[in-house]
Design a protein around this motif. Structure first.
Motif, PDB file in Angstrom:
ATOM      1  N   LEU A  18     -42.424 -22.893  23.602  1.00 19.81           N
ATOM      2  CA  LEU A  18     -44.226 -21.578  24.024  1.00 19.81           C
ATOM      3  C   LEU A  18     -44.673 -21.837  23.080  1.00 19.81           C
ATOM      4  N   LYS A  19     -44.473 -22.091  21.760  1.00 19.11           N
ATOM      5  CA  LYS A  19     -45.296 -21.770  20.228  1.00 19.11           C
ATOM      6  C   LYS A  19     -45.603 -23.098  20.085  1.00 19.11           C
ATOM      7  N   TYR A  20     -44.862 -24.510  20.250  1.00 20.90           N
ATOM      8  CA  TYR A  20     -45.161 -25.526  19.523  1.00 20.90           C
ATOM      9  C   TYR A  20     -46.669 -25.839  20.920  1.00 20.90           C
ATOM     10  N   ILE A  21     -46.507 -25.402  22.372  1.00 20.85           N
ATOM     11  CA  ILE A  21     -48.058 -25.449  23.604  1.00 20.85           C
ATOM     12  C   ILE A  21     -49.263 -24.400  22.866  1.00 20.85           C
ATOM     13  N   ALA A  22     -48.584 -23.074  22.547  1.00 26.01           N
ATOM     14  CA  ALA A  22     -49.595 -22.619  21.735  1.00 26.01           C
ATOM     15  C   ALA A  22     -50.779 -23.462  20.847  1.00 26.01           C
ATOM     16  N   GLU A  23     -50.250 -23.873  19.880  1.00 26.88           N
ATOM     17  CA  GLU A  23     -50.472 -24.540  18.618  1.00 26.88           C
ATOM     18  C   GLU A  23     -51.314 -25.361  19.194  1.00 26.88           C
ATOM     19  N   LYS A  24     -50.836 -26.416  20.051  1.00 30.02           N
ATOM     20  CA  LYS A  24     -51.528 -27.689  20.224  1.00 30.02           C
ATOM     21  C   LYS A  24     -53.011 -26.704  20.857  1.00 30.02           C
ATOM     22  N   GLU A  25     -52.802 -25.631  22.253  1.00 30.73           N
ATOM     23  CA  GLU A  25     -54.167 -25.469  23.006  1.00 30.73           C
ATOM     24  C   GLU A  25     -54.955 -24.144  21.780  1.00 30.73           C
ATOM     25  N   SER A  26     -54.707 -24.282  20.621  1.00 29.71           N
ATOM     26  CA  SER A  26     -55.324 -22.902  19.379  1.00 29.71           C
ATOM     27  C   SER A  26     -55.324 -21.572  20.770  1.00 29.71           C
ATOM     28  N   VAL A  27     -53.697 -21.431  21.050  1.00 33.13           N
ATOM     29  CA  VAL A  27     -53.635 -20.361  21.745  1.00 33.13           C
ATOM     30  C   VAL A  27     -53.565 -19.422  20.287  1.00 33.13           C
ATOM     31  N   ASP A  28     -54.050 -17.890  20.001  1.00 32.67           N
ATOM     32  CA  ASP A  28     -53.372 -16.996  18.902  1.00 32.67           C
ATOM     33  C   ASP A  28     -52.195 -16.290  19.660  1.00 32.67           C
ATOM     34  N   PHE A  29     -51.572 -16.015  19.299  1.00 36.37           N
ATOM     35  CA  PHE A  29     -50.104 -15.678  20.049  1.00 36.37           C
ATOM     36  C   PHE A  29     -49.149 -14.838  19.131  1.00 36.37           C
ATOM     37  N   GLU A  30     -48.835 -13.788  19.469  1.00 38.08           N
ATOM     38  CA  GLU A  30     -47.207 -12.489  18.759  1.00 38.08           C
ATOM     39  C   GLU A  30     -46.171 -13.227  19.191  1.00 38.08           C
ATOM     40  N   GLU A  31     -45.292 -13.499  18.545  1.00 42.19           N
ATOM     41  CA  GLU A  31     -43.502 -14.193  18.405  1.00 42.19           C
ATOM     42  C   GLU A  31     -43.161 -12.766  19.519  1.00 42.19           C
ATOM     43  N   GLU A  32     -43.368 -12.290  19.119  1.00 40.16           N
ATOM     44  CA  GLU A  32     -43.189 -10.633  21.010  1.00 40.16           C
ATOM     45  C   GLU A  32     -43.446 -10.977  21.974  1.00 40.16           C
ATOM     46  N   ALA A  33     -44.625 -11.807  21.803  1.00 40.32           N
ATOM     47  CA  ALA A  33     -45.130 -11.956  23.559  1.00 40.32           C
ATOM     48  C   ALA A  33     -44.052 -13.050  24.271  1.00 40.32           C
ATOM     49  N   LEU A  34     -44.005 -14.311  23.042  1.00 42.36           N
ATOM     50  CA  LEU A  34     -43.610 -15.310  23.645  1.00 42.36           C
ATOM     51  C   LEU A  34     -42.232 -15.114  24.045  1.00 42.36           C
ATOM     52  N   ARG A  35     -41.423 -15.043  23.477  1.00 38.31           N
ATOM     53  CA  ARG A  35     -39.623 -14.492  23.043  1.00 38.31           C
ATOM     54  C   ARG A  35     -40.075 -13.682  24.920  1.00 38.31           C
ATOM     55  N   LEU A  36     -41.153 -12.524  25.240  1.00 40.41           N
ATOM     56  CA  LEU A  36     -40.299 -11.759  26.484  1.00 40.41           C
ATOM     57  C   LEU A  36     -40.687 -12.981  27.536  1.00 40.41           C
ATOM     58  N   ILE A  37     -41.634 -13.377  27.136  1.00 44.66           N
ATOM     59  CA  ILE A  37     -42.532 -14.268  28.886  1.00 44.66           C
ATOM     60  C   ILE A  37     -40.702 -15.522  28.539  1.00 44.66           C
ATOM     61  N   ALA A  38     -40.265 -15.799  27.749  1.00 46.46           N
ATOM     62  CA  ALA A  38     -39.326 -16.367  27.735  1.00 46.46           C
ATOM     63  C   ALA A  38     -37.889 -16.215  28.282  1.00 46.46           C
ATOM     64  N   THR A  39     -37.164 -14.561  28.151  1.00 44.06           N
ATOM     65  CA  THR A  39     -36.572 -13.823  28.055  1.00 44.06           C
ATOM     66  C   THR A  39     -36.811 -13.719  30.077  1.00 44.06           C
ATOM     67  N   LYS A  40     -38.403 -13.278  30.085  1.00 42.56           N
ATOM     68  CA  LYS A  40     -38.373 -12.706  31.291  1.00 42.56           C
ATOM     69  C   LYS A  40     -38.318 -14.379  32.843  1.00 42.56           C
ATOM     70  N   ALA A  41     -38.666 -15.607  31.543  1.00 42.78           N
ATOM     71  CA  ALA A  41     -38.483 -16.838  33.049  1.00 42.78           C
ATOM     72  C   ALA A  41     -36.538 -17.133  32.969  1.00 42.78           C
ATOM     73  N   ASP A  42     -36.036 -16.975  32.389  1.00 44.98           N
ATOM     74  CA  ASP A  42     -34.085 -16.609  32.982  1.00 44.98           C
ATOM     75  C   ASP A  42     -33.979 -18.210  33.399  1.00 44.98           C
ATOM     76  N   GLY A  43     -34.050 -18.497  31.840  1.00 43.24           N
ATOM     77  CA  GLY A  43     -33.571 -20.066  32.013  1.00 43.24           C
ATOM     78  C   GLY A  43     -34.658 -20.856  32.295  1.00 43.24           C
ATOM     79  N   ALA A  44     -35.139 -20.659  33.339  1.00 45.40           N
ATOM     80  CA  ALA A  44     -36.640 -22.262  33.298  1.00 45.40           C
ATOM     81  C   ALA A  44     -37.570 -22.096  32.842  1.00 45.40           C
ATOM     82  N   LEU A  45     -37.717 -23.057  32.599  1.00 43.37           N
ATOM     83  CA  LEU A  45     -38.727 -23.784  31.644  1.00 43.37           C
ATOM     84  C   LEU A  45     -40.454 -23.566  32.368  1.00 43.37           C
TER      85      LEU A  45
END
Length: 382
Positions: free
Chosen positions: A190-217
C-alpha cells in the motif's frame, strides 16, 4: 472529458512473478519448474480470496508462451505473445469462470477445444476459476482430459474451497496452497502504491487497512481506494480510516484497561457508554477488548512481542500498559471477556451483560490483593 478511473487492484495487478506480493514459495517453485522444464500439465491453486491465485495463473500462462524469456524465467513483456496477452487477444489462453459455466456442456466445449494444437506458441493454457462450482457430471466429463491431456495443453484450476473438489481431480493436479498475505507485506505494498499515486499517508492508517483486509490484498486495495476517494485531498489518515471503516480506535481499549487497573468502575462504564453512543455494537467492543488483553499478554514476553501486528508507536503503548498489569489479571480478564463473548447472543439485556463483565474485571485487582494477603498471612502462621 473525465478520465476513466481504474481501481488499484486492476491498475497494480502484478504482470510478472517478482511483483507478486507474499507468495514467494509459489513463484519460486513455478520459475524453477519453467527453468528445468518440469511443468506439470494440471495445477490446482487454492487459497482464500484476493491472494493472487488467478493473477499467478495468468502470469504462468504468459511466461511459458513468451518467445524470449529472460534469464530469471520472467516473461519479456515485448514479444508478440506477451503483447497479445496484455491486450487480452491471445488465442493460447482460455479463461473459464466455473461459477457461471458449470454444466456438462460447458466442459464438453472446452474438451473439444483442447484437441486442436496451438497455431502459434508452445502451449494452450486453460484457466478455470472457482473450479469447485463445477457440477459432479461436469467434473466427470473433465477427468479423462485432465488425466491424459495432449502435451501442449496445461490446465490451471483455481479455487477458494479445496475441500469441495473430488479426490479424483485432486490426485491429477499439482497442488499449490496460497497463503493469507501478511499485514507487513500488505502495508508495504500500500505504501508503494500511495507513493506512486502521490497520496499522503499515515503509516498507522495503512496498517489498519492491512489488518482489516484479513490477508486479502484485493480487499486492502479496495479499502485504500475508498479512503482516498473519501478524503478527496489525496490523503489517508488514521482518523479518517477509523471513521470510514467504522472501527473502534484501540485508544478506547487502552483507556478501559487503565481504568480497570485503577479499579475505577464509573470511568469504565462511562467509556463503554460513549462507545455505544458512537454507534458501535457491544459485541464488537467485547471481542476487541478480548483481542487487546491477548495482545497485552503477548507483549509480556520479548520473545512473543513480534506477534502484535502494530506500528512501533503503538507497540510502545502495549509494553507500557502490560507492565502495569499482572499476568493473572490479564488472564482472568481475558477469560471473563471470552465468556461474555460466548453468551452475548443469548443474553436478553446485552448492554447489562457487557457491563456485568466489566464490573467483574474491575474487581479483579482487589481480589488478587486479598488473595496475596491471605497467602502471606498463612505463611507467617506456618
Amino acid at each position: 472529458m473525465m478520465e476513466n478511473f481504474v481501481v488499484s487492484a486492476r491498475k497494480y495487478r502484478p504482470a510478472d512473478f517478482k511483483s507478486v506480493v507474499g507468495q514467494e514459495h509459489i513463484t519460486t517453485t513455478l520459475k524453477n519448474a519453467i527453468k528445468n522444464n518440469h511443468l506439470a500439465q494440471a495445477f490446482l491453486f487454492c487459497g482464500p480470496r484476493g491472494v493472487g491465485k488467478t493473477t499467478c495463473a495468468r502470469i504462468l500462462a504468459k511466461t511459458i508462451n513468451c518467445e524470449n524469456r529472460q534469464d530469471d524465467q520472467e516473461a519479456c513483456g515485448e514479444c508478440e505473445s506477451c503483447v497479445s496477452f496484455k491486450n487480452n487477444s491471445s488465442f493460447n489462453i482460455y479463461e473459464l469462470d466455473a461459477a457461471s459455466n458449470n454444466s456438462v456442456d460447458d466442459i464438453r466445449n472446452l474438451v473439444d477445444q483442447v484437441r486442436y494444437a496451438p497455431q502459434k506458441g508452445q502451449y494452450k493454457v486453460y484457466i478455470i476459476d472457482e473450479v469447485h462450482m463445477l457440477s459432479n457430471q461436469a467434473f466427470n466429463a473433465f477427468l479423462k482430459t485432465l488425466e491424459e491431456p495432449p502435451k501442449y495443453a496445461i490446465f490451471i484450476l483455481a479455487t477458494t474451497e479445496k475441500h469441495k473438489i473430488i479426490p479424483t481431480i485432486l490426485s491429477r493436479c499439482q497442488i499449490f496452497d496460497f497463503n493469507r498475505i501478511q499485514i507487513d507485506h500488505i502495508s508495504n505494498h500500500l505504501k508503494y502504491i500511495a507513493e506512486k499515486e502521490s497520496v499522503d499517508f499515515e503509516e498507522e492508517a495503512l496498517r489498519l487497512i492491512a489488518t482489516k483486509a484479513d490477508g486479502a490484498l484485493r480487499d486492502a486495495l479496495s479499502i485504500f481506494d475508498l479512503i482516498v476517494t473519501y478524503s478527496a485531498g489525496k490523503k489517508v489518515t488514521y482518523h479518517e480510516t477509523i471513521d470510514n471503516l467504522h472501527i473502534l480506535d484501540y485508544d478506547y481499549y487502552f483507556k478501559v484497561v487503565d481504568a480497570l487497573i485503577e479499579e475505577d468502575l464509573s470511568k469504565v462504564l462511562l467509556i463503554f457508554d460513549e462507545i455505544l453512543k458512537k454507534g458501535f455494537d457491544g459485541h464488537n467492543f467485547i471481542v476487541g477488548l478480548s483481542e487487546h488483553f491477548r495482545d497485552l499478554l503477548v507483549a509480556k514476553d520479548p520473545a512473543t512481542v513480534e506477534l502484535i501486528q502494530v506500528s512501533e508507536n503503538a507497540k510502545q503503548r502495549y509494553l507500557q500498559q502490560t507492565e502495569a498489569a499482572s499476568t493473572s489479571f490479564l488472564l482472568s480478564a481475558l477469560n471473563i471477556a471470552n465468556q461474555c463473548d460466548i453468551h452475548y447472543k443469548t443474553a436478553k439485556n446485552q448492554r447489562l451483560h457487557v457491563e456485568l463483565a466489566l464490573m467483574k474485571m474491575s474487581k479483579l485487582p482487589q481480589a488478587f490483593k486479598l488473595a496475596n494477603l491471605a497467602a502471606e498471612e498463612a505463611k507467617k502462621k506456618a
